[in-house]
Scaffold this active site. Structure first.
Site, mmCIF file in Angstrom:
data_model
loop_
_atom_site.group_PDB
_atom_site.id
_atom_site.type_symbol
_atom_site.label_atom_id
_atom_site.label_comp_id
_atom_site.label_asym_id
_atom_site.label_seq_id
_atom_site.Cartn_x
_atom_site.Cartn_y
_atom_site.Cartn_z
ATOM 1 N N HIS A 80 0.834 -1.213 0.000
ATOM 2 C CA HIS A 80 0.000 0.000 0.000
ATOM 3 C C HIS A 80 0.862 1.253 0.000
ATOM 4 O O HIS A 80 1.854 1.325 0.707
ATOM 5 C CB HIS A 80 -0.929 0.010 1.228
ATOM 6 C CG HIS A 80 -2.010 -1.029 1.136
ATOM 7 N ND1 HIS A 80 -1.751 -2.370 1.304
ATOM 8 C CD2 HIS A 80 -3.325 -0.923 0.839
ATOM 9 C CE1 HIS A 80 -2.872 -3.043 1.131
ATOM 10 N NE2 HIS A 80 -3.844 -2.199 0.838
ATOM 11 N N PRO A 81 0.439 2.244 -0.777
ATOM 12 C CA PRO A 81 1.172 3.519 -0.760
ATOM 13 C C PRO A 81 0.839 4.287 0.515
ATOM 14 O O PRO A 81 -0.203 4.056 1.127
ATOM 15 C CB PRO A 81 0.603 4.261 -1.976
ATOM 16 C CG PRO A 81 -0.803 3.764 -2.072
ATOM 17 C CD PRO A 81 -0.759 2.318 -1.640
ATOM 18 N N SER A 97 -6.737 3.188 -5.376
ATOM 19 C CA SER A 97 -6.185 3.974 -4.273
ATOM 20 C C SER A 97 -6.438 5.464 -4.496
ATOM 21 O O SER A 97 -6.791 6.189 -3.554
ATOM 22 C CB SER A 97 -4.690 3.689 -4.118
ATOM 23 O OG SER A 97 -4.172 4.399 -3.029
ATOM 24 N N GLU A 100 -10.007 6.175 -3.621
ATOM 25 C CA GLU A 100 -10.240 6.101 -2.176
ATOM 26 C C GLU A 100 -9.669 7.317 -1.461
ATOM 27 O O GLU A 100 -10.341 7.921 -0.613
ATOM 28 C CB GLU A 100 -9.616 4.807 -1.625
ATOM 29 C CG GLU A 100 -10.432 3.588 -2.025
ATOM 30 C CD GLU A 100 -9.656 2.286 -2.028
ATOM 31 O OE1 GLU A 100 -10.223 1.267 -2.441
ATOM 32 O OE2 GLU A 100 -8.473 2.283 -1.645
ATOM 33 N N GLN A 101 -8.449 7.674 -1.803
ATOM 34 C CA GLN A 101 -7.814 8.812 -1.117
ATOM 35 C C GLN A 101 -8.584 10.102 -1.405
ATOM 36 O O GLN A 101 -8.768 10.936 -0.516
ATOM 37 C CB GLN A 101 -6.344 8.926 -1.533
ATOM 38 C CG GLN A 101 -5.546 7.664 -1.162
ATOM 39 C CD GLN A 101 -4.074 7.928 -0.908
ATOM 40 O OE1 GLN A 101 -3.694 8.968 -0.383
ATOM 41 N NE2 GLN A 101 -3.241 6.975 -1.257
ATOM 42 N N VAL A 133 -2.279 1.864 7.038
ATOM 43 C CA VAL A 133 -3.377 1.515 6.130
ATOM 44 C C VAL A 133 -4.691 1.612 6.894
ATOM 45 O O VAL A 133 -4.826 1.055 7.991
ATOM 46 C CB VAL A 133 -3.216 0.085 5.560
ATOM 47 C CG1 VAL A 133 -4.374 -0.246 4.618
ATOM 48 C CG2 VAL A 133 -1.894 -0.057 4.821
ATOM 49 N N VAL A 136 -10.098 4.075 3.921
ATOM 50 C CA VAL A 136 -10.365 5.511 3.792
ATOM 51 C C VAL A 136 -11.842 5.784 3.537
ATOM 52 O O VAL A 136 -12.414 6.733 4.093
ATOM 53 C CB VAL A 136 -9.494 6.099 2.656
ATOM 54 C CG1 VAL A 136 -9.887 7.535 2.357
ATOM 55 C CG2 VAL A 136 -8.025 6.014 3.017
#
Ligand code: GUN
Length: 185
Positions: A80-81, A97, A100-101, A133, A136
């Site tokens: 995961h970033p 991602s 989500e962010q 993590v 989000v």
């Protein structure tokens, strides 16, 4: 009927019946992004078919992770970033991602909020050696900040469990996006 390829190109959600009928390879292609940069879990989840509900599909992903070795689980967490991290700033995230962010406004932080994320991410990495993590889409910017501060007090074992729990929640929402709701056959 349109082909599986057409559905993929449009990222069309499939019915559960279609999911159950996919070849192993097409299943892996459709669900390969459910766990961040970790398509191997889709291959394992496919073996649990036939599924009777969308929740069953999400559960198959959770079980595939749960059954894996602790070191492989840590590799999944590390795939995961960082939230609001360098990859996000460089536009270098998976589509999932990035979406989500953005849902919690993490792509629109003030300079002070970026600095606070940077500080929390760094402290978190120092302590746990993997990224923070959190699901989000089930949180707000405020609860994401609060969760990072709270979880920094965890032991490494507690935190690994917390991260895997959140990854299960993220996977569930990604699965829901990929299957048409209310069509159980
Ligand atoms: N929660 C939901 N998506 C992500 C992600 O891509 N990275 C991290 N660190 N947490 C997430």
């Amino acid at each position: 009927m349109e082909s599986f390829k057409d559905a993929q190109q449009e990222r069309r959600a499939l019915t559960l019946a279609e999911v159950n009928a996919l070849s192993a390879r097409d299943f892996a292609a459709h669900f390969g992004g459910v766990l961040e940069h970790s398509p191997q879990y889709a291959e394992r989840a496919a073996q649990q078919r036939p599924f009777r509900s969308v929740e069953d599909v999400a559960e198959a992903f959770r079980e595939a992770v749960e059954a894996d070795e602790p070191e492989a689980q840590r590799a999944l967490i590390r795939a995961h970033p960082d939230l609001a991290g360098k990859a996000a700033l460089a536009g270098d995230l998976t589509a999932e991602s990035a979406h989500e962010q953005a849902s919690a406004g993490l792509d629109r932080l003030t300079p002070d909020e970026y600095a606070e994320f940077h500080r929390l991410n760094a402290a978190y990495h120092r302590k746990f050696d993997f990224p923070y993590v959190v699901c989000v889409r089930e949180n707000t910017k405020e609860t994401i900040f609060e969760g990072a501060r709270r979880r920094l007090s965890h032991t490494p074992d507690e935190e690994q469990r917390a991260a895997l729990h959140e990854i299960g929640r993220i996977a569930r929402l990604r699965v829901l996006d990929l299957i048409q709701q209310g069509q159980e056959d």
